[in-house]
Design a protein around this motif. Structure first.
Motif: not given
Length: 231
Positions: A109-111, A133-142, A168-174, A178-186
């Protein structure tokens, strides 16, 4: 029905559309208590067996077959605390799945509400500033496969296009949910495969309906189990 009247395997099987072999298998697995035998050696079931089968089949949609079987085995050995603990686990899992659904729904909904218009690609620092967020966070998500920015051919800098900013916006909200990175990637991959956020709405509707069915099944299963315990 006379609770002492002898029932054949077919008497238990037919109302549920089962085979008589399935009934015998359930007995062998401890889902039904051991049956008595007639003078000619045939299995002789009772009303208690019928209620046990009813309870098991009613519990399966909400608990899963393995857990439903464990509930019935616990009941047959007289360990009601273990049986109820298994049901508590099923309810707790459903509650967590509902929380997960609400987080995903809120993120989408936020998106949708953000309404980003197509525009020029953004550099990593610009996207980081947009999301707080900091750029390092985006690189981690990448590295986790959540975002997949392209590279500028001339400079090698990361370029985030509209879909990348959406991911990236969805990742930040999730992550805030409390979502983990693996689940966000899915989930991000689901959005990509669907062609965007809007096609995923139907998936969410199906998910919500599934949660409702599981909740109803847990209620029905508990009622059938109570009938067994009251017999």
């Amino acid at each position: 029905m006379n609770p002492q009247r002898s029932l054949r395997p077919v008497d238990l099987a037919r109302p549920h559309g089962l085979s008589t072999q399935a009934v015998r298998n359930y007995e062998d697995q401890g889902i039904l208590p051991p049956a008595g035998r007639t003078t000619t050696g045939y299995r002789a079931y009772t009303q208690a067996h019928r209620l046990a089968l009813d309870a098991f089949l009613a519990l399966v949609p909400g608990c899963g077959q393995a857990r439903a079987g464990s509930v019935l085995r616990a009941v047959h050995r007289g360990d009601l605390d273990a049986a109820f603990a298994l049901l508590d686990e099923a309810h707790a899992e459903l509650a967590e799945d509902r929380r997960t659904f609400r987080r995903v729904h809120a993120a989408l909904d936020g998106l949708h509400a953000s309404g980003d218009e197509p525009g020029p690609a953004l550099f990593v620092g610009e996207v980081a500033g947009l999301l707080g967020v900091v750029p390092a966070t985006l690189r981690t998500w990448e590295r986790a496969g959540i975002v997949r920015p392209q590279r500028d051919r001339a400079t090698g800098y990361r370029l985030y296009r509209e879909a990348d900013v959406r991911d990236a916006r969805m990742a930040e909200q999730l992550r805030r949910g409390g979502y983990g990175l693996a689940r966000i990637a899915e989930l991000t991959e689901q959005v990509r495969s669907a062609g965007g956020v809007e096609p995923l709405r139907e998936t969410l509707d199906g998910w919500r309906a599934s949660l409702t069915r599981r909740g109803r099944a847990l209620v029905s299963g508990a009622a059938a189990l109570d009938a067994l315990l009251s017999s």
